[in-house]
Design an enzyme around this catalytic site. Structure first.
Site, PDB file in Angstrom:
ATOM      1  N   SER A 140       6.700  -4.211  -1.499  1.00 30.94           N
ATOM      2  CA  SER A 140       6.242  -2.880  -1.893  1.00 30.94           C
ATOM      3  C   SER A 140       6.297  -1.964  -0.663  1.00 30.94           C
ATOM      4  O   SER A 140       7.354  -1.845  -0.036  1.00 30.94           O
ATOM      5  CB  SER A 140       4.843  -2.979  -2.499  1.00 30.94           C
ATOM      6  OG  SER A 140       4.479  -1.792  -3.139  1.00 30.94           O
ATOM      7  N   TRP A 141       5.192  -1.307  -0.275  1.00 27.88           N
ATOM      8  CA  TRP A 141       5.201  -0.543   0.972  1.00 27.88           C
ATOM      9  C   TRP A 141       5.590  -1.437   2.141  1.00 27.88           C
ATOM     10  O   TRP A 141       6.229  -0.981   3.088  1.00 27.88           O
ATOM     11  CB  TRP A 141       3.837   0.096   1.219  1.00 27.88           C
ATOM     12  CG  TRP A 141       3.581   0.435   2.654  1.00 27.88           C
ATOM     13  CD1 TRP A 141       2.730  -0.199   3.507  1.00 27.88           C
ATOM     14  CD2 TRP A 141       4.217   1.471   3.426  1.00 27.88           C
ATOM     15  NE1 TRP A 141       2.785   0.371   4.762  1.00 27.88           N
ATOM     16  CE2 TRP A 141       3.688   1.400   4.744  1.00 27.88           C
ATOM     17  CE3 TRP A 141       5.173   2.442   3.137  1.00 27.88           C
ATOM     18  CZ2 TRP A 141       4.085   2.266   5.752  1.00 27.88           C
ATOM     19  CZ3 TRP A 141       5.579   3.307   4.153  1.00 27.88           C
ATOM     20  CH2 TRP A 141       5.035   3.221   5.445  1.00 27.88           C
ATOM     21  N   GLY A 169       0.846  -1.189   0.000  1.00 32.17           N
ATOM     22  CA  GLY A 169       0.000   0.000   0.000  1.00 32.17           C
ATOM     23  C   GLY A 169       0.885   1.245   0.000  1.00 32.17           C
ATOM     24  O   GLY A 169       1.618   1.463  -0.960  1.00 32.17           O
ATOM     25  N   ASP A 175       8.979  -4.317 -13.177  1.00 33.65           N
ATOM     26  CA  ASP A 175       8.145  -3.637 -12.188  1.00 33.65           C
ATOM     27  C   ASP A 175       7.989  -2.163 -12.579  1.00 33.65           C
ATOM     28  O   ASP A 175       8.975  -1.439 -12.695  1.00 33.65           O
ATOM     29  CB  ASP A 175       8.811  -3.763 -10.817  1.00 33.65           C
ATOM     30  CG  ASP A 175       7.932  -3.293  -9.669  1.00 33.65           C
ATOM     31  OD1 ASP A 175       7.026  -2.478  -9.903  1.00 33.65           O
ATOM     32  OD2 ASP A 175       8.179  -3.749  -8.535  1.00 33.65           O
ATOM     33  N   HIS A 181       5.316  -6.129 -10.715  1.00 29.70           N
ATOM     34  CA  HIS A 181       5.405  -5.715  -9.321  1.00 29.70           C
ATOM     35  C   HIS A 181       4.755  -6.685  -8.343  1.00 29.70           C
ATOM     36  O   HIS A 181       5.263  -6.901  -7.245  1.00 29.70           O
ATOM     37  CB  HIS A 181       4.742  -4.337  -9.167  1.00 29.70           C
ATOM     38  CG  HIS A 181       4.712  -3.833  -7.766  1.00 29.70           C
ATOM     39  ND1 HIS A 181       5.849  -3.422  -7.107  1.00 29.70           N
ATOM     40  CD2 HIS A 181       3.685  -3.680  -6.873  1.00 29.70           C
ATOM     41  CE1 HIS A 181       5.537  -3.029  -5.878  1.00 29.70           C
ATOM     42  NE2 HIS A 181       4.232  -3.180  -5.712  1.00 29.70           N
TER      43      HIS A 181
END
Length: 361
Positions: free
Chosen positions: A133-134, A58, A308, A340
């Site tokens: 990711s986050w 996120g 990505d 990604h």
């Protein structure tokens, strides 16, 4: 012509090594008051196994049972949880609005929540921290601040969250899109996803496209007084959410945005992301790369999709360069032929192999 032999998806299908299990137990843990931020969590695998703390992406995403499948259920005790305001945690933007859900929803509090959850679940020693990711950002920040709690870091789709990283994904050629929609005037994700980009850009009036993130944030910060206003805010959230969902796979899913098109998910996901991005992820400039010496003693495993376009490979390169500068190298650095998403087939294979090969705690 017969196109039936063309690859139609890059997502995982039959590549999973471990079956989908059922949670051993689930729960809600209150971590704050006024508002009463409460985290939803699930535990999978071996209750007496090596603990793995799974950090979703996120900011504003959520966990799903499939995320437990990277791990050998005989070896690992896997903890999935929804971060503040996400998924089944409460309050959410969808249920209580941003004025409530975004209070004390920041990186410092998310780091503290990990320790609160860890304590509540009786994890007293080191644990593996797994984030994409986050989730990779949060994992790195957590490990820098609490290296004594970390046995190893397993990171997918490195996100460092600098202004240039965000402009690549959200700004691109938006400022000139109305005049020259296919101009390659700036670097950006739009180059690979022109149709999806068009839908994202055209949600914002042409005279407000000089700063797309600010324009979307202004919509999210509005306080609609009628149904038309609420629908406009929802359309913006869905447009933001579908843009990221579409570009997360090397071969985008067409016609079915999945959860990214669902109203409640989109409202939470888009508004939490915009909130964090407007505040530079609540981190000091280059906070991660300037402090990697604090995690130099930890085994760090990196998997990043070569294609990505949410978090381009250069972000992994910058992290590896920072580690090199303090005299260490990742224990693993794999570049997969993937986009990604954690659900890209090659990335699933790489992450599972890393978890199978980790030194035992």
């Amino acid at each position: 012509m017969d196109f039936s032999r063309l690859q139609t998806t890059s997502k995982v299908t039959s590549e999973w090594k471990y079956p989908q299990g059922q949670p051993n137990r689930t729960g809600m843990l209150q971590v704050d008051t006024a508002p009463d931020h409460t985290l939803y969590w699930e535990e999978y695998g071996n209750p007496d196994g090596e603990p793995v703390m799974f950090l979703h992406g996120g900011p504003g995403g959520a966990c799903a049972p499939v995320m437990s499948r990277f791990f050998d259920p005989r070896r690992y005790r896997v903890i999935l949880f929804d971060q503040r305001g996400c998924g089944k945690s409460t309050p959410t933007v969808a249920s209580h609005g941003p004025a409530v859900a975004l209070i004390r929803n920041d990186t410092d509090h998310l780091v503290a929540d990990i320790n609160t959850l860890r304590d509540a679940l009786g994890i007293t020693g080191r644990m593996h921290v797994f984030g994409g990711s986050w989730g990779s950002t949060l994992a790195l920040v957590y490990a820098i601040r609490h290296p004594e709690h970390v046995a190893s870091l397993i990171l997918r789709g490195i996100f460092l969250g600098t202004r240039e990283d965000l402009l690549y994904m959200y700004q691109g050629n938006a400022a000139v899109f109305a005049r020259t929609p296919y101009a390659l005037s700036e670097p950006g994700t739009y180059v690979s996803y022109p149709d999806e980009w068009k839908a994202f850009v055209e949600e914002i009036p042409a005279d407000q496209r000089g700063d797309m993130m600010a324009a979307y944030k202004a919509i999210f910060d509005g306080k609609p007084t009628d149904e038309a206003g609420r629908q406009a805010q929802l359309r913006a959230a869905v447009a933001w959410s579908i843009w990221e969902g579409s570009i997360s796979n090397m071969i985008p899913e067409t016609g079915d945005p999945g959860k990214f098109g669902e109203a409640d998910f989109a409202l939470c996901f888009a508004q939490i992301e915009a909130h964090f991005f407007a505040n530079n992820l609540f981190l000091a400039p280059d906070e991660i790369t300037r402090n990697v010496d604090k995690i130099a003693g930890l085994p760090i495993h990196v998997v990043h999709g070569r294609f990505d376009q949410v978090c381009p490979l250069t972000q992994a390169s910058r992290l590896v360069a920072a580690l090199d500068a303090v005299g260490v190298a990742p224990a693993t650095y794999v570049r997969t032929n993937a986009g990604h998403s954690a659900m890209e087939a090659e990335t699933v294979l790489a992450l599972t192999a890393i978890m199978d090969g980790l030194a035992r705690i």
